[in-house]
Write an enzyme that holds these catalytic residues in place. Structure first.
Site, PDB file in Angstrom:
ATOM      1  CG  ASP A 575      -1.657  -1.256   1.420  1.00  0.00           C
ATOM      2  OD1 ASP A 575      -2.317  -1.661   0.462  1.00  0.00           O
ATOM      3  OD2 ASP A 575      -1.574  -1.853   2.502  1.00  0.00           O
ATOM      4  CB  SER A 600       1.678   6.204   3.070  1.00  0.00           C
ATOM      5  OG  SER A 600       0.730   5.507   3.833  1.00  0.00           O
ATOM      6  NE  ARG A 601      -0.651   2.170  -3.458  1.00  0.00           N
ATOM      7  CZ  ARG A 601       0.550   2.088  -4.040  1.00  0.00           C
ATOM      8  NH1 ARG A 601       1.050   3.122  -4.681  1.00  0.00           N
ATOM      9  NH2 ARG A 601       1.251   0.992  -3.970  1.00  0.00           N
ATOM     10  CB  VAL A 602      -4.390   2.864   3.210  1.00  0.00           C
ATOM     11  CG1 VAL A 602      -4.951   2.303   1.947  1.00  0.00           C
ATOM     12  CG2 VAL A 602      -3.282   2.010   3.767  1.00  0.00           C
TER      13      VAL A 602
END
Ligand code: ATP
Ligand code: MG
Length: 736
Positions: A575, A600-602
């Site tokens: 992620d 950081s995608r989430v």
């Protein structure tokens, strides 16, 4: 059943052997310690004591055994052991482990001897015969054809049946077996051929083999299981021994010939840690097999006429055409609280000289990842304590964040600092070291211990010298240990250091298994390998307890090339990634996080609202600064605005520098970044930034604790909070 008496006697013997493992103690300490020698000489007296006699076995002997003499001897030996203990916990535990191992070996050989003796007594002949008839009946009630037998029968018309007994079998028993097996095969239109063999190494009883399946009612098989169970029990002290005696007495009283069912195969060839076998008709992928020499392996390849497995231990002892048996389970490792604070190998065996691992449960190393509906969104933060990460690439619980960079760019350092920062935060940490130097792992352990982080951490250490098979399973073992805690509703952080070496180990195994190789000679399923590993990281829904596994896989790149095969794979599975730049590292910008390439995608969802607001523009500012700075290298006149951007950028990058082992609380990070980006540091010399930072923390910790708490817990950065912060910072700057 007389066997039980032999066994009881023999357990009592072990109590003595365990306590008086004097030879070992003597060997280890040599002539080094006179004092101990004297003590040992006394202990040696025990040897002269009369041991319980084993023949003929009778009730009286058991009653005799606990004579006062023996008890006294035991007590005196215990005293000796206590004095040895004083020489250091670690040394002692190593000696003790050795003693126990020796005692076990001794125990087992004595036991075997006596059982053999018992079964060769003429006067028991009648009983043995009755036992055989009983075994035959039990087996025949149980036999059936497996799927493997059925498919064998499709290509062959005869299925071989072998009956092997320790003593010559009565003709009527043979006939009975013949009739039953013929009927069984008739029912599916097959034929059978019965072989009758005799083998006195079975000690007593008999076994029947149909196709690859063995129904075993022999004494040797019983002993095999006893030995295995015994190795699981910690024979630590007198109490445990007597407990063991109690348990065993109970078991022995209820002793009935039991039929053990398993499948057998045959080793075809062994080389380079890979073994090819046939037979084992119904074996499954990932199952454990055991070789005659006691080594174990795991099935990794199933073909029509042969099965490939990797060997965990020494393959030199495995001979072609020797037997191999199914253990009947998928490879598994011990899990649970017992592992915390320990260093174990890929199979979960302790390697830290802290002795026996008193685990209660095992878990298969391969396990289905939680389904979509079982998961909850990532919503609570996992603070690393590293400013550049918590501000720019925040990580949430249940997230998978890749740490990627060239060699020696501080990848491991980030992971270790994150583990240290979990102290007091109710997060269990698992550090899987794959193919690392042993000294490095020892160093890490020491550091974690010094920081009090070992209390909630397990290290799985598979050094570069370990076999590819062990390196291959290590991260899966780690995942199994983490899953146990996650399903208990706890939060876990797992670090895979590193998956590049893991990929290389898997490539080695695949090439040895003659699998077709693809890009960069990696096998085609390497993506699946890493995705099924990392998919097991999750944040579980509240119905499932709300536990989580946060995974930090590490990948090493070559010359910053993130477009190589393994890096792109893992980038697409995770992620987000923290990209460490060798150039930045060498410039002294440590941790060397490349802001442009790290995402950081989430994790943003889990960041504290104030930090989120404060760090929102950080990324663009830093990017702007780096671009300008690079441009300025060529030197030219600068206007005031550019100069200001440059100066601010310099202070910002300076503020993001951080040494090792010094995690910083989230609210302090927020205050620092707020202060620097709001220009409070603009009159501070760049070289003074470190002092500025330290004093700012001290000021907020000592005098503005309430405000710090507000920053930490506020729902948003509103004007009142801003005013308060500004006021506090003005006060600070005035004093600075
Ligand atoms: P490898 O490729 O060998 O696994 P790595 O990328 O894991 O290396 P580390 O072992 O973590 O890198 O760090 C390399 C060196 O840099 C170590 O000597 C470490 O002490 C130093 N180092 C790492 N981070 C920092 C930091 N923030 N401040 C100062 N020194 C650091
Ligand atoms: Mg490293």
């Amino acid at each position: 059943m007389e066997i039980q008496y032999v066994i009881i006697n023999f357990i009592i013997l072990v109590a003595i052997v365990v306590l008086a493992g004097r030879k070992t103690i003597k060997r280890i300490f040599g002539g080094r310690l006179e004092k101990i020698n004297k003590a040992l000489d006394e202990a040696e007296e025990i040897e002269k004591l009369e041991m319980p006699v084993f023949e003929p076995v009778s009730q009286e002997i058991i009653e005799d055994t606990d004579t006062e003499e023996v008890l006294k001897a035991k007590a005196s030996v215990e005293e000796k052991i206590n004095s040895i203990k004083a020489f250091g916990e670690r040394e002692y535990s190593e000696i003790h482990r050795q003693m126990i191992e020796d005692a076990r070996k001794e125990l087992f050989s004595v036991m075997k001897e006596n059982v053999v003796k018992l079964f060769s007594y003429e006067k028991y002949a009648k009983e043995i015969k009755a036992l055989d008839a009983q075994v035959v009946d039990t087996i025949l009630a149980d036999i059936r054809l497996t799927d493997g037998d059925m498919s064998y029968l499709k290509h062959h018309d005869v299925l071989y049946v072998t009956v092997t007994s320790a003593f010559p079998l009565e003709k009527e028993l043979v006939d009975k077996i013949d009739k039953a097996t013929t009927e069984l095969l008739d029912s599916v239109g097959g034929k059978t051929s019965l072989w009758v063999l005799e083998d006195n190494t079975l000690i007593g009883g008999l076994k029947l083999r149909i196709g690859d399946t063995v129904y075993d009612g022999t004494v040797s098989e019983e002993l095999y299981h006893f030995e295995k169970n015994m190795n699981h029990e910690p024979i630590m002290d007198d109490d445990t021994v007597s407990l063991l005696i109690q348990e065993f007495t109970q078991k022995a009283e209820e002793f009935r010939p039991k039929i053990h069912k398993y499948q057998l195969g045959r080793v075809i060839s062994v080389s380079d840690g890979i073994c090819w076998m046939d037979g084992l008709a119904d074996i499954m992928y990932g199952e454990v097999v055991e070789f005659e020499c006691g080594e174990k392996g795991m099935v990794l390849d199933i073909q029509q006429n042969r099965i490939g497995c990797v060997i965990f231990g020494e393959f030199a002892h495995i001979e072609s055409y020797s037997r191999v048996r199914r253990v009947g389970r998928i490879a598994s490792v011990p899990v649970g609280d017992a592992l915390l604070g320990r260093v174990v190998d890929a199979l979960g065996k302790p390697i830290d000289a802290m002795g026996y691992l008193p685990y209660e449960k095992r878990r298969p190393i391969e396990f289905k990842a939680p389904a979509i509906l079982d998961r909850a969104p990532v919503n609570s933060p996992l603070h690393t304590g590293i400013k550049a990460i918590d501000a720019l690439v925040p990580i949430g619980k249940g997230q998978r964040e890749l740490i990627i960079g060239d060699r020696q760019t501080g990848k491991t350092a980030i992971a270790i600092d994150t583990i240290i920062n979990q102290k007091g935060k109710n997060t269990i940490c698992i550090y899987v070291a794959i193919g690392q130097k042993e000294t490095l792992v020892a160093e890490i352990k020491e550091k974690l211990q010094a920081k009090g982080a070992m209390d909630y951490t397990t290290i799985i250490a598979v050094p570069a010298s370990a076999s590819a098979a062990l390196q291959y399973i290590a991260p899966f073992s780690g995942a199994a240990m983490a899953e146990h805690f996650m399903y208990e509703g706890k939060d876990v952080l797992i670090v895979y250091d590193d998956l590049s070496k893991h990929a290389v180990a898997y490539r080695e195994l695949s090439l040895l298994l003659h699998r077709p190789s693809g890009r960069e000679a990696y096998p085609g399923d390497i993506f699946y390998l890493h995705s099924r590993l990392l998919e097991r990281a999750a944040h579980l829904s509240d119905e499932l307890g709300g536990g989580s596994i946060t995974a930090l896989p590490i990948i090493e790149t070559l010359a910053g090339d993130i477009s190589a095969y393994i890096p792109t794979n893992v980038i697409s599975i995770t992620d987000g990634q923290i990209f460490l730049d060798a150039e930045l590292f060498n410039e002294g910008q440590r941790p060397a996080i490349n802001v442009g390439l790290s995402v950081s995608r989430v994790g943003g969802a889990a960041q504290s609202p104030v930090m989120k607001k404060v760090s929102a523009s950080l990324r663009t500012r830093l990017a702007q600064y780096r671009e300008l700075a690079e441009f300025m290298q060529f030197g030219s006149d600068i206007d005031d605005a550019t100069k200001a951007t440059l100066e601010a950028g310099k202070r910002l990058t300076e503020a993001l520098k951080q040494g090792r082992y010094s995690p910083i609380a989230d609210e302090l990070q927020t205050v620092l970044i707020y202060a620097v980006s709001e220009g409070y540091a603009k009159n501070v010399e760049v070289k003074d930034m470190e002092r500025f930072e330290k004093e700012l923390y001290r000021f907020f910790e000592a005098e503005k604790a309430e405000l710090s708490f507000k920053v930490k817990s506020a729902k948003k950065l509103d004007d009142t909070l801003k005013t308060e912060l500004n006021k506090a910072l003005d006060e600070f700057i005035e004093r600075f």
